[in-house]
Motif scaffolding. Sequence first.
Motif, short mmCIF file in Angstrom:
data_model
loop_
_atom_site.label_atom_id
_atom_site.label_comp_id
_atom_site.label_asym_id
_atom_site.label_seq_id
_atom_site.Cartn_x
_atom_site.Cartn_y
_atom_site.Cartn_z
N ASN A 165 0.74 -1.15 -0.28
CA ASN A 165 -0.06 -0.03 -0.14
C ASN A 165 0.82 1.19 -0.12
N ILE A 166 1.57 1.39 -1.15
CA ILE A 166 2.47 2.77 -1.42
C ILE A 166 2.08 3.55 -2.73
N ASN A 167 2.99 4.53 -2.65
CA ASN A 167 2.74 5.47 -3.86
C ASN A 167 4.01 5.04 -5.02
N ALA A 168 3.46 4.80 -6.29
CA ALA A 168 4.60 4.53 -6.99
C ALA A 168 5.88 5.43 -7.12
N ASN A 169 5.67 6.48 -6.93
CA ASN A 169 6.77 7.44 -6.58
C ASN A 169 8.17 7.04 -5.44
N ASP A 170 7.61 6.13 -4.79
CA ASP A 170 8.35 5.36 -3.69
C ASP A 170 9.28 4.36 -4.16
N LEU A 171 9.16 3.70 -5.51
CA LEU A 171 9.49 2.42 -6.08
C LEU A 171 10.99 2.33 -5.83
N THR A 172 11.82 3.38 -5.93
CA THR A 172 13.32 3.35 -5.73
C THR A 172 13.76 3.22 -4.13
N GLU A 173 12.87 3.34 -3.41
CA GLU A 173 13.10 3.52 -1.93
C GLU A 173 12.80 2.03 -1.39
N ILE A 174 11.83 1.01 -2.46
CA ILE A 174 11.50 -0.19 -1.85
C ILE A 174 12.22 -1.32 -2.56
N PHE A 175 12.81 -0.94 -3.77
CA PHE A 175 13.43 -2.11 -4.40
C PHE A 175 14.77 -1.59 -4.80
N SER A 176 15.93 -2.46 -4.97
CA SER A 176 16.99 -2.32 -5.27
C SER A 176 17.48 -2.44 -6.62
N LYS A 177 18.49 -2.07 -7.15
CA LYS A 177 18.75 -2.40 -8.51
C LYS A 177 18.84 -3.72 -8.83
N ASN A 178 18.42 -4.12 -10.10
CA ASN A 178 18.51 -5.55 -10.51
C ASN A 178 17.49 -6.33 -9.60
N GLU A 179 16.54 -5.78 -9.01
CA GLU A 179 15.86 -6.76 -8.14
C GLU A 179 14.49 -7.16 -8.61
N ILE A 180 14.12 -6.41 -9.61
CA ILE A 180 12.79 -6.77 -10.39
C ILE A 180 12.96 -7.05 -11.96
N ASN A 181 12.09 -8.04 -12.28
CA ASN A 181 12.28 -8.63 -13.81
C ASN A 181 11.43 -7.99 -14.72
N CYS A 182 10.16 -7.55 -14.22
CA CYS A 182 9.22 -7.08 -15.15
C CYS A 182 8.20 -6.19 -14.45
N VAL A 183 7.70 -5.19 -14.98
CA VAL A 183 6.73 -4.01 -14.42
C VAL A 183 5.60 -4.21 -15.25
N TYR A 184 4.43 -4.35 -14.84
CA TYR A 184 3.11 -4.30 -15.41
C TYR A 184 2.53 -2.95 -15.27
N LEU A 185 1.84 -2.58 -16.04
CA LEU A 185 1.11 -1.23 -16.06
C LEU A 185 -0.25 -1.56 -16.60
N ASN A 186 -1.25 -1.65 -15.94
CA ASN A 186 -2.68 -2.16 -16.43
C ASN A 186 -3.73 -0.95 -16.22
N PHE A 187 -4.30 -0.45 -17.31
CA PHE A 187 -5.37 0.40 -17.32
C PHE A 187 -5.04 1.45 -16.35
#
Length: 215
Positions: free
Chosen positions: A94-116
């Motif tokens: 339950n967070i704001n998308a602006n905070d993604l880089t505070e939540i995840f490190s470099k190379n930690e995520i493989n894919c981002v989904y943006l739906n509607f």
Amino acid sequence: MRLRNKPWAKEYIEDNCDLVIPNPQQYKGKWNELFGNDHPIHIEVGTGKGQFIIGMAEQNPTINYIGIELFESVIVEALKKLKETNLENVRLLNINANDLTEIFSKNEINCVYLNFSDPWPKSRHEKRRLTYASFLKKYEEILVEEGEIHFKTDNQGLFEYSLKSFSQYGLLLKFLSLDLHNSDFEGNVMTEYEEKFSAKGQPIFRVEAKYQNVK
């Protein structure tokens, strides 16, 4: 879209802290430890009521999924759906998308989904669009090299804007469909919005865009 206030939502989320992770900053760089495996991690930014991410998790048990939703009154619907399953490869934030880089490190995520995503049609709101350059930079900072964005919408204007934004940023457009449900794409999992719009005969636009390692 006007959201209905749910005064019970906050307490419900707190009571299910194993599924809606509180203080997610503490897991930055350690999300695989939370899941207990080294499977790839995919995130959905704007997970809504959770139908897509739960469907994807059921379809792909060797991928870990994290659904991100800003509004408490919406994420509780995803939480209720998730509690009805035995899935161990889904968590919610339950967070704001602006905070993604505070939540995840470099190379930690493989894919981002943006739906509607919200199209924010007014020019003065361009920077709020989840396919605006500043958001593309955030995704790049947390994705693996040549990580991907998978984007779906019924909004032609937002789709055209996003294709231009992806291209200007230097992403490679892999798969592109102007009418997803009448294409040969396999394995599509629909969101709640997608079901509603497609039932009315509206075409669904979809693109897969890949970051290129040009360094």
